[in-house]
Design a protein around this motif. Structure first.
Motif, PDB file in Angstrom:
ATOM      1  N   VAL A  60       0.847  -1.200   0.000  1.00  0.00           N
ATOM      2  CA  VAL A  60       0.000   0.000   0.000  1.00  0.00           C
ATOM      3  C   VAL A  60       0.883   1.251   0.000  1.00  0.00           C
ATOM      4  CG1 VAL A  60      -1.620   1.371   1.399  1.00  0.00           C
ATOM      5  CG2 VAL A  60      -2.042  -1.064   1.021  1.00  0.00           C
ATOM      6  N   PHE A  61       1.941   1.247   0.806  1.00  0.00           N
ATOM      7  CA  PHE A  61       2.864   2.367   0.884  1.00  0.00           C
ATOM      8  C   PHE A  61       3.469   2.649  -0.494  1.00  0.00           C
ATOM      9  CE2 PHE A  61       6.985   4.244   2.384  1.00  0.00           C
ATOM     10  CZ  PHE A  61       6.446   5.316   3.081  1.00  0.00           C
ATOM     11  N   ALA A  62       3.882   1.606  -1.220  1.00  0.00           N
ATOM     12  CA  ALA A  62       4.444   1.776  -2.560  1.00  0.00           C
ATOM     13  C   ALA A  62       3.407   2.368  -3.515  1.00  0.00           C
ATOM     14  CB  ALA A  62       4.962   0.441  -3.088  1.00  0.00           C
ATOM     15  N   LEU A  63       2.174   1.927  -3.425  1.00  0.00           N
ATOM     16  CA  LEU A  63       1.118   2.469  -4.275  1.00  0.00           C
ATOM     17  C   LEU A  63       0.886   3.941  -3.958  1.00  0.00           C
ATOM     18  CD1 LEU A  63      -1.186   2.286  -6.334  1.00  0.00           C
ATOM     19  CD2 LEU A  63      -2.653   1.539  -4.447  1.00  0.00           C
ATOM     20  N   LEU A  64       0.800   4.284  -2.675  1.00  0.00           N
ATOM     21  CA  LEU A  64       0.559   5.675  -2.303  1.00  0.00           C
ATOM     22  C   LEU A  64       1.694   6.578  -2.776  1.00  0.00           C
ATOM     23  CD1 LEU A  64      -0.967   5.279   1.252  1.00  0.00           C
ATOM     24  CD2 LEU A  64      -2.150   5.745  -0.899  1.00  0.00           C
ATOM     25  N   ARG A  65       2.919   6.088  -2.721  1.00  0.00           N
ATOM     26  CA  ARG A  65       4.047   6.857  -3.239  1.00  0.00           C
ATOM     27  C   ARG A  65       3.913   7.040  -4.748  1.00  0.00           C
ATOM     28  NH1 ARG A  65       9.575   6.716  -0.997  1.00  0.00           N
ATOM     29  NH2 ARG A  65       9.261   7.206   1.183  1.00  0.00           N
ATOM     30  N   THR A  66       3.467   5.997  -5.452  1.00  0.00           N
ATOM     31  CA  THR A  66       3.275   6.091  -6.899  1.00  0.00           C
ATOM     32  C   THR A  66       2.235   7.152  -7.237  1.00  0.00           C
ATOM     33  OG1 THR A  66       3.871   3.769  -7.213  1.00  0.00           O
ATOM     34  CG2 THR A  66       2.564   4.786  -8.957  1.00  0.00           C
ATOM     35  N   LEU A  67       1.184   7.250  -6.441  1.00  0.00           N
ATOM     36  CA  LEU A  67       0.113   8.202  -6.699  1.00  0.00           C
ATOM     37  C   LEU A  67       0.466   9.634  -6.298  1.00  0.00           C
ATOM     38  CD1 LEU A  67      -2.918   6.061  -5.462  1.00  0.00           C
ATOM     39  CD2 LEU A  67      -2.331   6.624  -7.840  1.00  0.00           C
ATOM     40  N   SER A  68       1.487   9.816  -5.493  1.00  0.00           N
ATOM     41  CA  SER A  68       1.814  11.129  -4.930  1.00  0.00           C
ATOM     42  C   SER A  68       2.492  12.062  -5.920  1.00  0.00           C
ATOM     43  CB  SER A  68       2.751  10.958  -3.729  1.00  0.00           C
ATOM     44  OG  SER A  68       2.112  10.270  -2.695  1.00  0.00           O
ATOM     45  N   ASP A  69       2.233  13.352  -5.728  1.00  0.00           N
ATOM     46  CA  ASP A  69       2.978  14.380  -6.454  1.00  0.00           C
ATOM     47  C   ASP A  69       4.243  14.738  -5.684  1.00  0.00           C
ATOM     48  OD1 ASP A  69       1.200  14.655  -8.618  1.00  0.00           O
ATOM     49  OD2 ASP A  69      -0.113  15.891  -7.392  1.00  0.00           O
ATOM     50  N   VAL A  70       4.179  14.690  -4.354  1.00  0.00           N
ATOM     51  CA  VAL A  70       5.304  14.961  -3.466  1.00  0.00           C
ATOM     52  C   VAL A  70       5.128  14.091  -2.234  1.00  0.00           C
ATOM     53  CG1 VAL A  70       6.457  16.690  -2.016  1.00  0.00           C
ATOM     54  CG2 VAL A  70       5.508  17.367  -4.210  1.00  0.00           C
ATOM     55  N   ILE A  71       6.234  13.583  -1.696  1.00  0.00           N
ATOM     56  CA  ILE A  71       6.212  12.788  -0.465  1.00  0.00           C
ATOM     57  C   ILE A  71       6.853  13.633   0.623  1.00  0.00           C
ATOM     58  CG2 ILE A  71       7.074  10.693   0.657  1.00  0.00           C
ATOM     59  CD1 ILE A  71       7.172   9.503  -2.269  1.00  0.00           C
ATOM     60  N   LEU A  72       6.103  13.954   1.670  1.00  0.00           N
ATOM     61  CA  LEU A  72       6.567  14.808   2.755  1.00  0.00           C
ATOM     62  C   LEU A  72       7.050  13.956   3.926  1.00  0.00           C
ATOM     63  CD1 LEU A  72       6.737  17.773   3.763  1.00  0.00           C
ATOM     64  CD2 LEU A  72       4.472  17.408   4.761  1.00  0.00           C
ATOM     65  N   VAL A  73       8.286  14.210   4.383  1.00  0.00           N
ATOM     66  CA  VAL A  73       8.913  13.405   5.423  1.00  0.00           C
ATOM     67  C   VAL A  73       9.689  14.326   6.361  1.00  0.00           C
ATOM     68  CG1 VAL A  73      10.456  11.446   5.863  1.00  0.00           C
ATOM     69  CG2 VAL A  73       9.247  11.581   3.703  1.00  0.00           C
ATOM     70  N   GLY A  74       9.706  13.992   7.642  1.00  0.00           N
ATOM     71  CA  GLY A  74      10.518  14.731   8.595  1.00  0.00           C
ATOM     72  C   GLY A  74      11.968  14.287   8.537  1.00  0.00           C
ATOM     73  N   SER A  75      12.877  15.170   8.939  1.00  0.00           N
ATOM     74  CA  SER A  75      14.308  14.868   8.838  1.00  0.00           C
ATOM     75  C   SER A  75      14.731  13.712   9.736  1.00  0.00           C
ATOM     76  CB  SER A  75      15.151  16.109   9.132  1.00  0.00           C
ATOM     77  OG  SER A  75      14.912  16.584  10.443  1.00  0.00           O
ATOM     78  N   SER A  76      14.090  13.539  10.879  1.00  0.00           N
ATOM     79  CA  SER A  76      14.433  12.397  11.747  1.00  0.00           C
ATOM     80  C   SER A  76      14.128  11.081  11.042  1.00  0.00           C
ATOM     81  CB  SER A  76      13.673  12.461  13.068  1.00  0.00           C
ATOM     82  OG  SER A  76      14.101  13.561  13.820  1.00  0.00           O
ATOM     83  N   THR A  77      12.992  11.012  10.373  1.00  0.00           N
ATOM     84  CA  THR A  77      12.633   9.808   9.629  1.00  0.00           C
ATOM     85  C   THR A  77      13.632   9.577   8.499  1.00  0.00           C
ATOM     86  OG1 THR A  77      10.302  10.104  10.158  1.00  0.00           O
ATOM     87  CG2 THR A  77      10.807   8.693   8.272  1.00  0.00           C
ATOM     88  N   VAL A  78      14.026  10.636   7.820  1.00  0.00           N
ATOM     89  CA  VAL A  78      15.010  10.521   6.734  1.00  0.00           C
ATOM     90  C   VAL A  78      16.298   9.885   7.257  1.00  0.00           C
ATOM     91  CG1 VAL A  78      16.553  11.900   5.261  1.00  0.00           C
ATOM     92  CG2 VAL A  78      14.092  12.344   5.279  1.00  0.00           C
ATOM     93  N   ARG A  79      16.763  10.356   8.414  1.00  0.00           N
ATOM     94  CA  ARG A  79      18.017   9.824   8.968  1.00  0.00           C
ATOM     95  C   ARG A  79      17.840   8.394   9.473  1.00  0.00           C
ATOM     96  NH1 ARG A  79      17.974  14.828  10.886  1.00  0.00           N
ATOM     97  NH2 ARG A  79      17.264  14.206  12.944  1.00  0.00           N
TER      98      ARG A  79
END
Length: 163
Positions: A60-79
């Motif tokens: 589901v996560f992969a599908l939602l990313r496919t449908l997105s125009d932009v994926i918003l993430v916090g820097s802690s999650t990125v690290r």
């Protein structure tokens, strides 16, 4: 709440998560949030989400990313999750027709504590450059360094204002 898995067979995930039909007065913009948690409310196990998500969650996560125009993430999650640019999902590439093959990732960070050499910054494709949303008080030299490979948005003086 909707049941996503039918009694028999593979669910039509693209149909279940299709863009909503918006009224004519709507401006066509909308936001979708997705996350996993454990039964006790934890959002990660040993600092990452993989231990609390299932194969179905990741699909589901992969599908939602496919449908997105932009994926918003916090820097802690990125690290913690060692983020990289979004990958093209071969099952649903047709859902991105007319758009870049992958959406850009937008990182929210008040202090610009992102490594400019990280894969998320250094290897993002030109048509989906990483977006860094930060503050005017963030270190100017770091902002210049990140701007070589990412688009920088200053959104607030001392804290990020997502509006």
């Amino acid at each position: 709440m909707r049941q996503l898995v039918p009694a028999a067979g593979e669910p039509d995930l693209p149909g279940l998560y299709a863009y909503p039909d918006l009224p004519a007065a709507a401006d066509g913009r909308w936001l979708r949030a997705n996350m996993v948690t454990s039964a006790d409310g934890a959002a990660s196990l040993d600092g990452v989400t993989k231990g609390i998500s299932s194969d179905g969650d990741r699909r589901v996560f992969a599908l939602l990313r496919t449908l997105s125009d932009v994926i918003l993430v916090g820097s802690s999650t990125v690290r913690e999750e060692k983020y990289k640019p979004a990958r093209q999902h071969e099952l649903w590439s047709h859902l991105r027709a007319g758009r870049p093959a992958t959406p850009p990732i937008a990182v929210v960070t008040g202090r610009l504590d992102i490594d400019p050499a990280s894969p998320l910054i250094a290897t993002a494709p030109a048509d989906a450059r990483t977006i860094v949303i930060t503050t005017a008080s963030a270190p100017a030299a770091r902002r210049v360094e990140l701007a070589r490979h990412a688009d920088i948005i200053v959104a607030g003086e001392t804290s990020v204002d997502l509006k």
